[in-house]
Write an enzyme that holds these catalytic residues in place. Structure first.
Site, short mmCIF file in Angstrom:
data_model
loop_
_atom_site.label_atom_id
_atom_site.label_comp_id
_atom_site.label_asym_id
_atom_site.label_seq_id
_atom_site.Cartn_x
_atom_site.Cartn_y
_atom_site.Cartn_z
N LYS A 9 0.83 -1.20 0.00
CA LYS A 9 0.00 0.00 0.00
C LYS A 9 0.88 1.26 0.00
O LYS A 9 2.10 1.18 0.23
CB LYS A 9 -0.92 -0.05 1.23
N TYR A 49 -12.16 -3.05 -2.90
CA TYR A 49 -12.69 -3.07 -1.52
C TYR A 49 -14.21 -3.11 -1.48
O TYR A 49 -14.81 -2.77 -0.46
CB TYR A 49 -12.15 -1.86 -0.74
N ASN A 112 -1.61 -0.21 7.43
CA ASN A 112 -1.08 -1.55 7.71
C ASN A 112 -0.27 -2.15 6.56
O ASN A 112 -0.11 -3.35 6.45
CB ASN A 112 -2.19 -2.48 8.20
N HIS A 115 -1.55 -5.55 1.52
CA HIS A 115 -2.78 -6.33 1.35
C HIS A 115 -2.42 -7.72 0.84
O HIS A 115 -1.51 -7.86 0.01
CB HIS A 115 -3.69 -5.65 0.31
N GLU A 126 -9.27 -10.98 -7.34
CA GLU A 126 -8.37 -9.83 -7.26
C GLU A 126 -7.32 -9.85 -8.36
O GLU A 126 -7.00 -8.80 -8.94
CB GLU A 126 -7.73 -9.78 -5.87
P1 ADP Z 1 -7.14 -7.45 5.84
O1 ADP Z 1 -6.44 -6.41 5.02
O2 ADP Z 1 -6.29 -7.94 6.99
O3 ADP Z 1 -7.71 -8.59 5.01
P2 ADP Z 1 -9.88 -6.45 6.15
O4 ADP Z 1 -10.25 -7.15 4.88
O5 ADP Z 1 -10.74 -6.66 7.36
O6 ADP Z 1 -8.37 -6.75 6.57
O7 ADP Z 1 -9.87 -4.88 5.89
C1 ADP Z 1 -9.35 -4.36 4.69
C2 ADP Z 1 -8.53 -3.13 5.02
O8 ADP Z 1 -9.39 -2.11 5.52
C3 ADP Z 1 -7.49 -3.33 6.12
O9 ADP Z 1 -6.29 -3.88 5.65
C4 ADP Z 1 -7.29 -1.90 6.61
O10 ADP Z 1 -6.43 -1.18 5.72
C5 ADP Z 1 -8.69 -1.33 6.47
N1 ADP Z 1 -9.42 -1.42 7.74
C6 ADP Z 1 -10.03 -2.50 8.26
N2 ADP Z 1 -10.60 -2.21 9.45
C7 ADP Z 1 -10.36 -0.90 9.66
C8 ADP Z 1 -10.69 0.00 10.69
N3 ADP Z 1 -11.39 -0.38 11.75
N4 ADP Z 1 -10.26 1.28 10.58
C9 ADP Z 1 -9.54 1.69 9.51
N5 ADP Z 1 -9.19 0.88 8.49
C10 ADP Z 1 -9.60 -0.40 8.56
#
Ligand code: ADP
Length: 149
Positions: A9, A49, A112, A115, A126
């Site tokens: 990212k 997303y 974070n 992805h 994807e």
């Molecule tokens: P992952 O990336 O671990 O598969 P998710 O699919 O649950 O996680 O969420 C997609 C992305 O959305 C996350 O990687 C993060 O960047 C963002 N995200 C998820 N939950 C939150 C939150 N509570 N606040 C802000 N961003 C979030």
């Protein structure tokens, strides 16, 4: 052979973590079959997303993912979807295990770093969304013989 979609990212790119992240997947023993560096369009971000479109963080997430360049990749290998998720770590870097990418390099859920597809079917969706067939390279590195019995 199983494939997964991985994206570094904008925060990971800005923080110069791309090389370290690619190194981890390479040295683990997975095979790179697709790679591009791009500014993500809103259309692609929203499609990627889509599953989160009703969540409160959706708009901020789309703004963030379109805010700077991303390294989009496809990695191949036996069990790569689940293994990549383990290497990436929990969604919240603050609680992600040390040794994982998020656990080693992050502190905030909205930043974070990386992805990774969460299931084989998601990976297929994807990969098709981010890459054309001709952008993926079918090859077998010679090191395969040293990674498998
Ligand atoms: P992952 O990336 O671990 O598969 P998710 O699919 O649950 O996680 O969420 C997609 C992305 O959305 C996350 O990687 C993060 O960047 C963002 N995200 C998820 N939950 C939150 C939150 N509570 N606040 C802000 N961003 C979030």
């Amino acid at each position: 052979m199983e494939r997964t979609f991985i994206a570094i990212k904008p925060d990971g790119v800005e923080r110069k973590l791309a090389g370290e992240i690619i190194r981890r997947f390479e040295t683990k023993g997975f095979t790179l079959v697709g790679l591009k560096f791009l500014k993500v369009s809103r259309e692609l971000a929203e499609a990627h997303y889509d599953v989160h479109k009703e969540r409160p963080f959706f708009a901020g997430l789309v703004d963030f993912i379109t805010s700077g360049p991303v390294v989009a990749m496809v990695w191949e290998g036996e069990g790569v979807v689940a293994a990549a998720r383990k290497m990436i770590g929990a969604t919240n870097p603050l609680t992600a295990e040390p040794g994982t990418i998020r656990g080693d390099f992050g502190v905030n859920i909205g930043r974070n770093i990386i992805h990774g597809s969460d299931a084989i079917e998601t990976a297929q969706r994807e990969i098709a969304l981010w890459f054309k067939d001709e952008e993926l390279v079918d090859w077998q590195p010679h090191s395969m013989a040293w990674l498998h019995e």
